[in-house]
Design a protein around this motif. Sequence first.
Motif, PDB file in Angstrom:
ATOM      1  N   TYR A   1       2.015  -1.623   0.627  1.00 34.95           N
ATOM      2  CA  TYR A   1       2.741  -0.593  -0.125  1.00 34.95           C
ATOM      3  C   TYR A   1       2.582  -0.781  -1.636  1.00 34.95           C
ATOM      4  O   TYR A   1       2.318   0.186  -2.362  1.00 34.95           O
ATOM      5  CB  TYR A   1       4.208  -0.573   0.297  1.00 34.95           C
ATOM      6  CG  TYR A   1       4.350  -0.234   1.760  1.00 34.95           C
ATOM      7  CD1 TYR A   1       4.108   1.057   2.211  1.00 34.95           C
ATOM      8  CD2 TYR A   1       4.666  -1.214   2.701  1.00 34.95           C
ATOM      9  CE1 TYR A   1       4.195   1.374   3.559  1.00 34.95           C
ATOM     10  CE2 TYR A   1       4.758  -0.908   4.052  1.00 34.95           C
ATOM     11  CZ  TYR A   1       4.519   0.385   4.476  1.00 34.95           C
ATOM     12  OH  TYR A   1       4.589   0.697   5.815  1.00 34.95           O
TER      13      TYR A   1
ATOM     14  N   ARG B   1       2.270   6.296   4.486  1.00 30.19           N
ATOM     15  CA  ARG B   1       0.875   5.930   4.208  1.00 30.19           C
ATOM     16  C   ARG B   1      -0.021   6.910   4.959  1.00 30.19           C
ATOM     17  O   ARG B   1      -0.074   6.891   6.189  1.00 30.19           O
ATOM     18  CB  ARG B   1       0.562   4.502   4.658  1.00 30.19           C
ATOM     19  CG  ARG B   1       1.425   3.456   3.981  1.00 30.19           C
ATOM     20  CD  ARG B   1       0.867   2.065   4.218  1.00 30.19           C
ATOM     21  NE  ARG B   1      -0.303   1.797   3.385  1.00 30.19           N
ATOM     22  CZ  ARG B   1      -1.537   1.638   3.848  1.00 30.19           C
ATOM     23  NH1 ARG B   1      -1.796   1.788   5.123  1.00 30.19           N
ATOM     24  NH2 ARG B   1      -2.530   1.366   3.029  1.00 30.19           N
TER      25      ARG B   1
ATOM     26  N   THR C   1       3.625  -7.355  -4.821  1.00 27.34           N
ATOM     27  CA  THR C   1       4.526  -7.234  -3.669  1.00 27.34           C
ATOM     28  C   THR C   1       5.701  -8.188  -3.772  1.00 27.34           C
ATOM     29  O   THR C   1       6.869  -7.786  -3.678  1.00 27.34           O
ATOM     30  CB  THR C   1       3.751  -7.510  -2.367  1.00 27.34           C
ATOM     31  OG1 THR C   1       2.721  -6.534  -2.209  1.00 27.34           O
ATOM     32  CG2 THR C   1       4.685  -7.470  -1.160  1.00 27.34           C
TER      33      THR C   1
ATOM     34  N   ASP D   1      -0.923   0.211  -2.298  1.00 27.62           N
ATOM     35  CA  ASP D   1      -1.119   1.662  -2.401  1.00 27.62           C
ATOM     36  C   ASP D   1      -0.898   2.140  -3.830  1.00 27.62           C
ATOM     37  O   ASP D   1      -1.689   2.915  -4.377  1.00 27.62           O
ATOM     38  CB  ASP D   1      -0.139   2.399  -1.486  1.00 27.62           C
ATOM     39  CG  ASP D   1      -0.547   2.371  -0.026  1.00 27.62           C
ATOM     40  OD1 ASP D   1      -1.687   1.976   0.269  1.00 27.62           O
ATOM     41  OD2 ASP D   1       0.287   2.741   0.820  1.00 27.62           O
TER      42      ASP D   1
ATOM     43  N   HIS E   1       9.087   0.696   1.068  1.00 25.17           N
ATOM     44  CA  HIS E   1       7.921   1.278   1.744  1.00 25.17           C
ATOM     45  C   HIS E   1       7.935   2.787   1.565  1.00 25.17           C
ATOM     46  O   HIS E   1       8.922   3.377   1.106  1.00 25.17           O
ATOM     47  CB  HIS E   1       7.886   0.896   3.229  1.00 25.17           C
ATOM     48  CG  HIS E   1       9.063   1.388   4.018  1.00 25.17           C
ATOM     49  ND1 HIS E   1       9.091   2.613   4.636  1.00 25.17           N
ATOM     50  CD2 HIS E   1      10.261   0.814   4.274  1.00 25.17           C
ATOM     51  CE1 HIS E   1      10.245   2.774   5.250  1.00 25.17           C
ATOM     52  NE2 HIS E   1      10.978   1.706   5.047  1.00 25.17           N
ATOM     53  N   HIS E   2       6.839   3.414   1.912  1.00 22.74           N
ATOM     54  CA  HIS E   2       6.667   4.856   1.768  1.00 22.74           C
ATOM     55  C   HIS E   2       5.627   5.320   2.788  1.00 22.74           C
ATOM     56  O   HIS E   2       4.935   4.485   3.388  1.00 22.74           O
ATOM     57  CB  HIS E   2       6.203   5.203   0.345  1.00 22.74           C
ATOM     58  CG  HIS E   2       5.009   4.412  -0.090  1.00 22.74           C
ATOM     59  ND1 HIS E   2       5.103   3.315  -0.922  1.00 22.74           N
ATOM     60  CD2 HIS E   2       3.686   4.531   0.201  1.00 22.74           C
ATOM     61  CE1 HIS E   2       3.904   2.805  -1.124  1.00 22.74           C
ATOM     62  NE2 HIS E   2       3.025   3.524  -0.445  1.00 22.74           N
TER      63      HIS E   2
END
Length: 469
Positions: free
Chosen positions: A209, A18, A167, A212, A15-16
Amino acid sequence: MADYKIPDEYFFRLHHPRPRFKTDIENVLIYIANEITSIGRKNADEFVRKLNASIRRYPGNLSKTQKTIDNWRTEIDALFCFIEQDGLFLQPSNRAIELAANQDLVKFFKLFCYHFQYPGGFVKPKVNLKYLKAGINFRPASYLLQMMHFVENEFNVRAGISKSEATHCIFNDLRVTRDGRSVEKTWDLIVNNRRKELDYDWTGDVVRYAGDILDYMTQANLLVKRPNGKYYINHVEDLAVQRFINHTDDLFDYYNYLPSSIENITLRDVKEIENEWIQYFNTEREDSFFDTDILALMTESSDEYNELKALVDLDKLIEENDLSTTGAIGSIGESLILNHEKKNICNMGRSDLKHLIQRIPTILAIGYDINSREIDEKHKHIEVKTTASSTPVDFYRFHLTPNEWTAAESSNDRYFVYRLMVNKTGAKLFVIQDPVAEYKTGNLSASPRNGMDIYFDPNKCGKEVKLIL
């Protein structure tokens, strides 16, 4: 229908940050890049205070809580590395300065995707520590493009991928992100899951993620999203795609920076290399690195691209008028307007004036880009303001330098601003004549700041003009 699940021993969720402004990300990034660049190098407290004030001025933020404003600032800093620290001072990064100067969002997102990796300085150090201890070493944009490129070359079919497939078959699988599973094996997995009609967990917080990154790659014009929900290589950008799929040692290797073995690294070790990451993310690139091809941006197929290229030869225009490069957005905008003005004067029956329409060499610094002519032979001093993005952005803002504003004051109704927006829906051109007079009569807003920041209402001044190609 059964769901596909990653075996437990290989499941590791990436994850990162957002940004809460993701639905308006292109407008926000241009605005913030301009604001940060204008703030310049300041003591950290003063820099933060000025940036917070700028964020609050962004449309819709006036009544937001201070916590929301702070979150905007930290998200922009973490994900896009717009701010560099130098001792007690903060200053705009190379990426922020480039975006503010060039207004090229497509190139910005290419560079962003090119540098984006796990582990990466955009997540908190404690998260990076977790990634490092797990052995993660993954560059998502390169992997996705390598896989699609392999499939298309090997099987001669278009290779598309959905957010859920990305994903569950790539992003959250250690066999890819840690072990470097081949793109061929990953594609075999995706195809087998399709044949078995296996479903995936599509929950928003699960696929967001990977989604994104696919969206950022679309904003970079590297991918196109089709109505079936899948993402495909955008082949009018094949030159840029090659930079991603060819092997490179340009990855920021966290593991080489660590002072000890993975088992013994500490949070402090990770924090101490944050500045190196920011410097890497803001690596200076030559001007031609990921230049935006405007014609590629305006088309979605090779056939469309070739048709448009036959209509307007940008390379020839730029060479003839001593412009810098086919990839610099400012040069491309000027070349398109030169082409427009010359064809327009011919269409109006004054082809004898065509040779008088010329670009003004930058070195002369007289405050406008093009000297054109009306059909009655009057001069037109044209300043071109160009923005490139994958989707339409706020068209009604631009900046005039002190020199440009002075030229507008002295030229009066002979001064024209040609506001050009180029995106995937085509090109939009709006012409404002005599911006100083429009400002004095209240038809547009101008705020002094190293020149003038201009905001105009198209219902009050200027007119939309069809760009002639």
